[in-house]
Design an enzyme around this catalytic site. Structure first.
Site, PDB file in Angstrom:
ATOM      1  CG  HIS A   1      -1.686  -1.372   1.266  1.00 43.25           C
ATOM      2  ND1 HIS A   1      -2.617  -1.783   0.348  1.00 43.25           N
ATOM      3  CD2 HIS A   1      -1.531  -2.403   2.156  1.00 43.25           C
ATOM      4  CE1 HIS A   1      -3.041  -3.006   0.668  1.00 43.25           C
ATOM      5  NE2 HIS A   1      -2.390  -3.412   1.750  1.00 43.25           N
TER       6      HIS A   1
ATOM      7  CD  GLU B   1      -1.990  -3.892   4.987  1.00 45.32           C
ATOM      8  OE1 GLU B   1      -1.415  -4.835   4.385  1.00 45.32           O
ATOM      9  OE2 GLU B   1      -3.194  -3.624   4.823  1.00 45.32           O
TER      10      GLU B   1
ATOM     11  CG  HIS C   1       0.603  -6.869   2.170  1.00 42.51           C
ATOM     12  ND1 HIS C   1      -0.334  -6.016   1.637  1.00 42.51           N
ATOM     13  CD2 HIS C   1       1.526  -7.065   1.176  1.00 42.51           C
ATOM     14  CE1 HIS C   1      -0.006  -5.704   0.396  1.00 42.51           C
ATOM     15  NE2 HIS C   1       1.122  -6.332   0.086  1.00 42.51           N
TER      16      HIS C   1
ATOM     17  CD  GLU D   1      -1.898 -10.170   4.300  1.00 47.03           C
ATOM     18  OE1 GLU D   1      -1.710  -9.296   5.169  1.00 47.03           O
ATOM     19  OE2 GLU D   1      -2.542  -9.965   3.246  1.00 47.03           O
TER      20      GLU D   1
END
Length: 294
Positions: free
Chosen positions: A88, A125, A180, A258
């Site tokens: 992101h 995040e 992430h 993740e």
């Protein structure tokens, strides 16, 4: 697919961790120190079989390291190119038209990027992945690697997932990793590693290598952070997917991690601690080094 995991015999030594704020600055990172290598152990690899030494790796300490700190010998990652993809970007939410633009990831069309998730108190995040990536960048460079980041700050937009893959391909990286954190239900917890599947596309030649990378990163994360395997997705913290653009389009071995669930109160609190983000970065570095040196 069921593959028996291999415990990574790695002891992580963290010392002198800086007091960086969430999304820490360069000055904060300069105060951090990285791990020193323990004695190597030997274990069978779950994908390739056989045995291999599994050192945690080493990095020179920060300038403020005390004279008593052990000094590692050599640069174990010299000549290696690593691409770090911090998920992101901090301003994605301000540019919906740009990040919602549809791009082709070969198995479907998806948004160029997303805003990512956040903790209940607003720690994003994007800030988390940027901070962990900066720390990982520092550790890997200290170990001799050339590091390429897919974005240079947390104040911009994107790039698109297709561009993120292209950056790793252009760099002819030995390995790439996308960082992430998840946004699942609050009761869910634990980390998992996403591994690409064969899709009849550019990723196919590196799927097997990516799987081996996934095991190494998974084992290092479990050993180094103490985080549990995901309770809600994948098997033994491994999730094989064919819809992740940054993996589908990669021509170099690559996985997506993740690191945990930002909606889970316990993990959210830990992710906001600079010392724990350093643990994650060091664990990822050790997993990458295990893959690159064996």
């Amino acid at each position: 697919m069921s593959v028996t995991g291999r415990a990574l015999a790695t002891a992580l030594v963290l010392c002198g961790l800086g007091a960086a704020a969430c999304g820490g600055t360069t000055a904060d990172l300069a105060r951090d120190r990285v791990g020193v290598p323990p004695v190597a152990a030997t274990a069978a690899h779950p994908v390739t079989g056989g045995t291999a030494a599994t050192p945690a790796g080493s990095a020179t300490g920060a300038a403020s390291a005390s004279a008593a700190s052990p000094t590692p010998v050599g640069k174990p990652l010299s000549g290696k190119v690593v691409v770090i993809d911090p998920g992101h970007n901090g301003q994605n939410y301000r540019h919906p038209a740009e990040i919602n633009k549809q791009v082709d990831v070969l198995t479907k069309r998806k948004a160029c990027d997303t805003t990512g998730t956040a903790t209940a108190n607003g720690y994003s995040e994007a800030a988390f992945t940027w901070d962990v990536s900066q720390r990982l960048d520092k550790i890997l460079k200290n170990r001799g690697a050339k590091v390429v980041l897919t974005r240079q700050d947390n104040t911009g937009v994107g790039p698109c997932i297709t561009q993120r893959a292209a950056i790793g391909n252009k760099a002819r990286a030995n390995v790439a990793i996308s960082i992430h954190a998840d946004g699942a239900g609050p009761a869910n917890h634990g980390f998992h590693v996403i591994i690409p599947k064969r899709i009849g596309g550019p990723v196919d030649p590196v799927v097997k290598a990516s799987e081996r990378l996934g095991f190494d990163v998974r084992d290092a994360m479990r050993s180094g952070t103490g985080l549990p395997y995901s309770t809600y997705i994948g098997k033994d913290a491994l999730d094989y997917r064919n819809d992740i653009g940054g993996l589908n389009l990669s021509t170099v071995p690559k996985v997506l991690v993740e690191c945990g669930n930002m909606k889970n109160p316990t993990e959210a609190a830990r992710f906001q601690q600079p010392a724990f983000r350093q643990k994650i970065a060091l664990s990822l570095a050790n997993g990458l080094q295990q893959y690159l040196t064996h």
